[in-house]
Design an enzyme around this catalytic site. Structure first.
Site, mmCIF file in Angstrom:
data_model
loop_
_atom_site.group_PDB
_atom_site.id
_atom_site.type_symbol
_atom_site.label_atom_id
_atom_site.label_comp_id
_atom_site.label_asym_id
_atom_site.label_seq_id
_atom_site.Cartn_x
_atom_site.Cartn_y
_atom_site.Cartn_z
ATOM 1 N N ASN A 91 0.198 11.784 -0.272
ATOM 2 C CA ASN A 91 0.955 10.551 -0.482
ATOM 3 C C ASN A 91 1.624 10.582 -1.844
ATOM 4 O O ASN A 91 1.155 11.295 -2.733
ATOM 5 C CB ASN A 91 -0.001 9.348 -0.437
ATOM 6 N N ASP A 138 -13.621 6.938 -2.557
ATOM 7 C CA ASP A 138 -12.776 6.869 -1.363
ATOM 8 C C ASP A 138 -12.004 8.160 -1.128
ATOM 9 O O ASP A 138 -11.843 8.603 0.013
ATOM 10 C CB ASP A 138 -11.802 5.693 -1.562
ATOM 11 N N ASP A 139 -11.525 8.808 -2.205
ATOM 12 C CA ASP A 139 -10.711 10.014 -2.033
ATOM 13 C C ASP A 139 -11.540 11.182 -1.525
ATOM 14 O O ASP A 139 -11.041 12.022 -0.789
ATOM 15 C CB ASP A 139 -10.016 10.381 -3.353
ATOM 16 N N TYR A 192 0.884 -1.174 0.000
ATOM 17 C CA TYR A 192 0.000 0.000 0.000
ATOM 18 C C TYR A 192 0.920 1.222 0.000
ATOM 19 O O TYR A 192 2.098 1.125 -0.329
ATOM 20 C CB TYR A 192 -0.908 -0.129 1.249
ATOM 21 N N GLU A 200 -11.537 5.162 -7.095
ATOM 22 C CA GLU A 200 -10.254 5.495 -6.472
ATOM 23 C C GLU A 200 -9.350 6.248 -7.431
ATOM 24 O O GLU A 200 -9.173 5.838 -8.587
ATOM 25 C CB GLU A 200 -9.571 4.188 -6.042
ATOM 26 N N ASP A 201 -8.793 7.331 -6.957
ATOM 27 C CA ASP A 201 -7.758 8.081 -7.678
ATOM 28 C C ASP A 201 -8.178 8.520 -9.084
ATOM 29 O O ASP A 201 -7.432 8.369 -10.069
ATOM 30 C CB ASP A 201 -6.436 7.298 -7.682
ATOM 31 N N ARG A 208 -5.187 10.254 -11.444
ATOM 32 C CA ARG A 208 -4.532 10.984 -10.342
ATOM 33 C C ARG A 208 -4.092 9.941 -9.320
ATOM 34 O O ARG A 208 -4.785 9.678 -8.357
ATOM 35 C CB ARG A 208 -5.532 11.994 -9.729
ATOM 36 N N LYS A 222 -5.479 -1.563 -2.583
ATOM 37 C CA LYS A 222 -6.662 -1.270 -1.753
ATOM 38 C C LYS A 222 -7.407 -2.574 -1.455
ATOM 39 O O LYS A 222 -7.886 -2.792 -0.339
ATOM 40 C CB LYS A 222 -7.606 -0.302 -2.479
#
Ligand SMILES: NC(=O)c1ccc[n+]([C@@H]2O[C@H](COP(=O)([O-])OP(=O)(O)OC[C@H]3O[C@@H](n4cnc5c(N)ncnc54)[C@H](O)[C@@H]3O)[C@@H](O)[C@H]2O)c1
Ligand SMILES: O=C(O)C[C@H](O)C(=O)O
Ligand SMILES: [Mg+2]
Length: 581
Positions: free
Chosen positions: A430, A280-281, A115, A257-258, A168, A186
């Site tokens: 991150n 999630d973001d 992760y 995600e992302d 992203r 994830k």
């Protein structure tokens, strides 16, 4: 023996020359490139500007000064961690049961490998590291075929899907098809933390092209070599995927995600009332940050209701930063009524966002400051971060900008003038190199009385005299596995704000008063199964209590065996995790 002793003595001498903390004369006769080529004296990008001038190094190094701790982290990330990732990945390919056993038993050591932060490096190098595929790839070229492609997946049932378009990836930008590493990481956390059956997870990459020129020119790149689809063309691909997936596995939960900000918000709005999905973001991050913000109020020795008076500066007005402010604003209006004026300040790459700005993203507009609100502070549109911190004297400084080191010495020193005796600094971006500051810099410059949290892990800091600067990890990994598991077990048709709020409150209340007083806002990674079970139970409870009566569409009694009640749901959650205790 003698040879060993001689080599140890020589190493010690080298370490001494290298270390700046050991006193003693050290006259360096070399200059310029000779120093960079001499391992005894070279500090690489660590040479401060004054030394670069003095030693004739100016222009021989890239301009940014990287601290020793950051260099150390980079070495760990790029060499040690990648080697570990390779070993774990080979095990994953060979024997999945053993892989997850090893992961669960060593989660503290291995989460940073599978992760954040190592997964970022894996994504950056994915095309070169690629040996065996994992998950599914749907590309723009598959339009019209997705419904039949799903039958190629070998699993009979899928419960959890993590989906990205790679636009992203962490703070690393557009990594195209290489972003598949994120859904894989994830979902590993879903298995390790929530006990989801690994045969029922599905990592998915939606490859709609990339705008990353370097990747488009890379001969090893494995994705589509075309610019990203935009507008209706893009949405039609995501629509087709969502419909195909739900036609085949109607109860599967999809975690977005992302995705770059515009598509993160657009897809959330488009699908959240039709499918059991969340972003999630935006939503997971908001819940995790909110738990930390509430913990900060407790750490300051104030009642929770004082949250309405917290001055919070968020740096980064993207999906994550806006998600945090939206959820925090909901809490303020629940506590103080809809008329309340939260003291929130939002900055993006152009500085403080105000209503004076020519173009403000509609999602950021509710947090743009009117001139009347900031004139008294001597602030204006576009004010820079140091100015804002100096004038606002915030209780909390929170970074979700993706810009490494943006909380520099000046900014952190300005936090010493905070109106709070225990200011909080959250460097949430991150991976490690993109963190707004390191833990060492935060405690060094902002003072020992801060509470500190970062998105990627840092070690606790030894403050001397037996005192420890506690480093919290503030990462959505504390919530998404519980949100997904709770949604799955409750049989909810949608993921409501109430369920997300319950998840966040559960995380906030998990930490004891004693822990809060020592600067601990989040549980350690080794407790992730325990906290995930709690969060999962809270989500099930919210799904039943809030949605069952209010909105029958949100709740399907058949899929969960009827209105079983909270005690039973807790039992269900813990029985899902046979090896939890
Ligand atoms: N810790 C966590 O759980 C967590 C969760 C989500 C995202 N993140 C991290 O947050 C970062 C941002 O994610 P996102 O989805 O919001 O990205 P995004 O691209 O949607 O938003 C980034 C924002 O940062 C702003 N920005 C860029 N340069 C800046 C500068 N110099 N000064 C101030 N603002 C600047 C941009 O204007 C934009 O508003 C990423 O690094 C991601 O890894 C962490
Ligand atoms: O992936 C993470 O570690 C957290 C978050 O989802 C991010 O995008 O940075
Ligand atoms: Mg993410």
């Amino acid at each position: 023996m003698w040879r060993l002793a001689r080599s140890a003595a020589s190493n010690l001498r080298r370490t001494r020359r290298f270390s700046t903390s050991i006193p003693g004369p050290c006259i360096v006769h070399k200059r310029g490139a000779d120093i960079l080529h001499d391992p005894w004296f070279n500090k690489d990008t660590g040479f401060p500007l004054t030394e670069r001038d003095r030693l004739g190094l100016r222009g021989l190094l890239p301009p940014r000064v990287i601290s020793f701790e950051q260099q150390y982290a980079r070495f760990n990330d790029s060499f040690v961690s990648l080697a570990k990732w390779r070993i774990l990945n080979r095990l994953h390919d060979r024997n999945e049961t053993l892989y997850y056993r090893v992961l669960i038993d060593n989660i503290e050591d291995f989460a940073p490998i599978i992760y954040t932060p190592t997964v970022g490096l894996v994504c950056q190098n994915y095309s070169g590291l690629f040996r065996r595929p994992r998950g599914m790839y749907f590309s723009a070229k598959d339009k019209g075929e997705m419904m039949s492609m799903i039958y190629n997946w070998p699993g009979y049932q899928v419960d959890m899907i993590v989906l990205t378009d790679g636009s992203r990836i962490l703070g690393l930008g557009d990594l195209g098809v290489q972003g598949i590493g994120i859904p894989i990481g994830k979902l590993d956390m879903y298995v390790a933390a929530a006990g989801i059956n690994p045969q029922r997870i599905l990592p998915v990459m939606l490859d709609v092209g990339t705008n990353n020129q370097k990747l488009l020119e890379d001969r090893l790149y494995l994705g589509l070599r075309q610019p990203r689809l935009e507008g209706e063309e893009y949405l039609s691909i995501v629509d087709e995927f969502m419909e195909a997936i739900h036609a085949h596995w109607p109860k599967a939960i999809v975690q977005f995600e992302d995705f770059q900000m515009k598509w993160a918000f657009e897809t959330l709005q488009r699908y959240r009332k039709r499918f059991c999905m969340f972003n999630d973001d935006i939503q997971g991050t908001a819940g995790v940050a909110l738990a930390g913000l509430l913990g900060t109020v407790r750490a300051q020795g104030r009642p929770l209701t004082d949250f309405v008076n917290q001055k919070i500066v968020v740096v980064g007005a993207g999906s994550a930063g806006l998600g945090v402010f939206n959820m925090a604003a909901q809490v303020v209006s629940r506590m103080a009524g809809a008329e309340a004026h939260p003291q929130f300040f939002l900055l993006d790459k152009d500085g403080l966002i105000t209503t004076e700005r020519k173009v403000v993203d509609p999602a950021a507009a509710p947090f743009a400051k009117a001139p009347g609100e900031i004139e008294g502070l001597g602030l204006r549109e576009g004010a820079n971060l140091v100015e804002v911190v100096k004038k606002v004297k915030p209780h909390v400084l929170l970074g979700l900008s993706g810009v490494g080191g943006i909380f520099n010495e000046q900014v952190l020193k300005a936090m010493r003038e905070s109106d709070s005796p225990k200011p909080a600094i959250f460097a949430m971006s991150n991976p490690t190199m993109n963190a707004e500051c390191t833990a060492v810099d935060a405690f060094n410059h902002a003072g020992e009385n801060i509470v500190f949290a970062s998105g990627s892990p840092f070690k606790n800091i030894d403050l001397g005299n037996g005192k420890v600067g506690h480093v919290n990890q503030t990462n959505n990994m504390y919530l998404f596995p519980g949100i997904g598991m709770g949604a799955l077990l409750s049989g909810a048709h949608l993921i409501s704000d109430g369920m997300l709020q319950a998840a966040s409150e559960c995380l906030a209340s998990y930490i004891t008063e004693e822990e809060i007083q020592s600067g601990i806002l989040y549980p350690p990674t080794r407790s992730i199964r325990d906290i995930t079970a709690e969060v999962g139970a809270a989500v099930v409870q919210a799904a039943i209590l809030k949605n069952w009566r209010k909105d029958a569409v949100m709740w399907d009694p058949e899929s969960s065996g009827g209105d079983s009640g909270i005690c039973q749901t807790r039992h269900v959650v813990s029985s899902l995790q046979p090896s939890c205790s």
